[in-house]
Design an enzyme around this catalytic site. Structure first.
Site, mmCIF file in Angstrom:
data_model
loop_
_atom_site.group_PDB
_atom_site.id
_atom_site.type_symbol
_atom_site.label_atom_id
_atom_site.label_comp_id
_atom_site.label_asym_id
_atom_site.label_seq_id
_atom_site.Cartn_x
_atom_site.Cartn_y
_atom_site.Cartn_z
ATOM 1 N N ASP A 1 -0.191 -0.538 -4.943
ATOM 2 C CA ASP A 1 -1.380 0.056 -5.552
ATOM 3 C C ASP A 1 -1.104 1.437 -6.119
ATOM 4 O O ASP A 1 -1.689 1.839 -7.127
ATOM 5 C CB ASP A 1 -2.555 0.088 -4.574
ATOM 6 C CG ASP A 1 -2.276 0.868 -3.290
ATOM 7 O OD1 ASP A 1 -1.108 1.276 -3.061
ATOM 8 O OD2 ASP A 1 -3.216 1.046 -2.488
ATOM 9 N N ASN A 2 -0.212 2.195 -5.485
ATOM 10 C CA ASN A 2 0.148 3.539 -5.967
ATOM 11 C C ASN A 2 1.393 4.018 -5.241
ATOM 12 O O ASN A 2 1.921 3.320 -4.386
ATOM 13 C CB ASN A 2 -1.004 4.535 -5.785
ATOM 14 C CG ASN A 2 -1.605 4.535 -4.401
ATOM 15 O OD1 ASN A 2 -2.736 4.092 -4.216
ATOM 16 N ND2 ASN A 2 -0.867 5.009 -3.410
ATOM 17 N N ASP B 1 0.840 -1.202 0.000
ATOM 18 C CA ASP B 1 0.000 0.000 0.000
ATOM 19 C C ASP B 1 0.875 1.252 0.000
ATOM 20 O O ASP B 1 1.594 1.506 0.968
ATOM 21 C CB ASP B 1 -0.887 -0.032 1.249
ATOM 22 C CG ASP B 1 -2.119 0.827 1.123
ATOM 23 O OD1 ASP B 1 -2.188 1.645 0.199
ATOM 24 O OD2 ASP B 1 -3.030 0.665 1.949
ATOM 25 N N ASP B 2 0.850 1.997 -1.085
ATOM 26 C CA ASP B 2 1.609 3.253 -1.189
ATOM 27 C C ASP B 2 3.121 3.034 -1.215
ATOM 28 O O ASP B 2 3.869 3.779 -0.589
ATOM 29 C CB ASP B 2 1.273 4.205 -0.028
ATOM 30 C CG ASP B 2 -0.176 4.632 0.006
ATOM 31 O OD1 ASP B 2 -0.947 4.224 -0.879
ATOM 32 O OD2 ASP B 2 -0.553 5.376 0.933
ATOM 33 N N CYS C 1 -6.067 4.414 -3.688
ATOM 34 C CA CYS C 1 -6.165 3.012 -3.284
ATOM 35 C C CYS C 1 -7.316 2.251 -3.925
ATOM 36 O O CYS C 1 -7.113 1.279 -4.652
ATOM 37 C CB CYS C 1 -6.288 2.916 -1.769
ATOM 38 S SG CYS C 1 -4.904 3.639 -0.865
#
Length: 484
Positions: free
Chosen positions: A277-278, A44-45, A83
């Site tokens: 995700d990013n 995540d991130d 997200c």
């Protein structure tokens, strides 16, 4: 070069195709013995801060080892640096502007995909694959994604891996093919206060459930080197140190999961994908379509690949992930391929030939429900065009990014003070309608060429390409070319 090809998937021979049809593509035989299992790890991130991508301070030995056994994609991109819409794209192979997952799913944001759509777990379940998720879900509606849910603390990737052991052992024992969707919350900013640094709110570290089994790496803020798109301030370095710690937690979780795959006998027939995700949760990355927000790690280890330690320069997108997984598991038919906006990149694994992969697209509409700022982008190896459809509006900040110590310190320094390669004022916006960058000479996207007379031909070519993409993927915002 066509942007994506729909044809007889799995029947096309490429320069990098190796092995029998069932082992190399998974599309011919449908017996369980001919399929690979798939583990998809989504952090995540997490940006490109891995040793195998050139990171020198943040320690990621297990991910680096995975890259040494597999293929590292040097040009992999999410379609939106937010997200929920990014995860929806991963699981549907379709852009959020077409599915309706325009922004965050949780709480009052309440964005969700439209009814009667398919998804990767649905298709795999039809094929007799056992699908399970552990960790962050963050898409709606839940019934669209019929996973078996494994309990686990998503802030402790090592404990998450341990919680998967029973599922993996059962699948191996019963000879049932499996898809494990392993989603950490690290290194996402938690919004909590780290009690060891009470003067700095909104930290990355989160002690929810503790980090039992994790060896804290320990990063000294004074020795951190922040990327060029961030300001080199004490606040930024302190937050980057905690981001580094959470990246190392993810890495340890990956190491434990691989160990368990080996111990349960699943490793030799399991394709493993690692991605995020990013980009990192800092202004200038997350919620933008600039490179730090979109350009992400993607490492794929395929037991059927002939070569290891490969770097592939082809441009791949998260809309390509669902068809790639389906092909690896023997379920990508020609009819199913028509339902995706992307195409499988399985033939690139173990191969350094980019095979014409020369364009990806970005599509961002919301993050939080109050953050309407639609953007579309087309990105080629050299040029990138961003269209800010609501250019007169100020650029909206996610609440955790705005409240961060890094950004609050930047605001206090004033609008003309530097914020990485931009100023504070430039980071806040407003932004021009079009941003055109030559990534070959300007990789940090500092010089907008959209108004440069010498680049009007490139601008028009990419605008036409972007509009064709919108038409092809049923983007409602295509109307913005004609009217407000």
């Amino acid at each position: 070069m066509r942007d994506f090809v729909i044809g007889a998937i799995g029947l096309v021979l490429t320069a990098c195709w190796t092995g029998s049809s069932s082992a190399a593509s998974g599309t011919v035989e449908h017996g369980h013995g001919s399929r690979r299992n798939v583990v998809m790890i989504v952090s995540d991130d997490h940006g490109l801060q891995l040793g195998c991508y050139g990171e020198t301070i943040i320690k990621t030995p297990h991910l680096d080892a995975l890259a040494a056994e597999g293929t590292r994609f040097a040009n992999a991109f999410c379609v939106t640096a937010s997200c929920s819409p990014s995860r929806s794209t991963i699981l549907t192979g379709r852009f959020g502007h077409a599915t309706g997952q325009y922004g965050l799913a949780h709480s009052y944001h309440n964005f969700r995909a439209m009814p009667k759509q398919t998804s990767l777990p649905k298709l795999l379940n039809e094929d007799g694959v056992r699908t399970a998720i552990i960790g962050k879900f963050h898409v709606l509606p839940e019934e669209m994604y019929p996973f078996e849910t494994l309990p686990g603390n998503a802030r402790n990737p090592v404990a998450m891996a341990d919680a998967c052991r029973k599922f993996l052992a059962e699948c191996v024992e019963s000879q049932t093919p499996f898809f494990l969707y392993f989603c950490t919350i690290d290194p996402h900013r938690s919004g909590d206060v780290n009690e060891s640094l009470p003067e700095r709110p909104n930290r990355f570290g989160n002690i929810e459930g503790g980090h039992k089994g994790v060896v804290e790496t320990g990063y000294d803020p004074d020795k951190m080197v922040v990327p060029p798109w961030l300001p080199n301030t004490p606040e930024s370095r302190a937050e980057w140190a905690e981001y580094a710690q959470s990246v190392s937690r993810v890495d340890q979780g990956v190491g434990r999961l691989i160990e368990i795959l080996r111990q349960t006998g699943a490793w030799d027939n399991t394709l493993v994908i690692y991605l995020s995700d990013n980009g990192p949760a800092f202004p200038g990355a997350k919620t933008t379509l600039y490179e730090p927000g979109m350009k992400l790690p993607c490492i794929v280890r395929d037991p059927a690949a002939k070569s290891t330690g490969v770097v592939n320069e082809g441009l791949i997108s998260w809309v390509d992930l669902a068809p790639t997984v389906l092909e690896a598991m023997g379920g990508l038919t020609e009819e199913r391929a028509k339902g995706f906006h992307g195409r499988s990149f399985l033939s690139l694994v173990g191969c350094d030939d980019p095979q014409g992969r020369d364009v990806v697209y970005g599509s961002h509409t919301f993050h939080e429900v109050t953050m309407y700022f639609p953007m579309r982008a087309v990105r080629e190896p050299r040029f990138k065009l961003i269209w800010n459809l609501a250019a007169p509006l100020p650029f909206p900040f996610a609440s955790d990014l705005y409240n961060s110590a890094t950004w609050q310190a930047a605001l206090k320094a004033g609008p003309d003070s530097p914020y990485g390669v931009r100023t504070v004022a430039q980071t806040m916006g407003p932004r021009p309608s079009f941003e055109l960058y030559d990534l070959q000479t300007d990789p940090l996207e500092q010089r907008n060429l959209a108004d440069d007379p010498a680049y009007q031909q490139e601008l028009k070519r990419l605008q036409d390409k972007l509009r064709a993409f919108q038409k092809r993927t049923n983007d409602p915002w295509i109307l913005k070319w004609e009217r407000e």
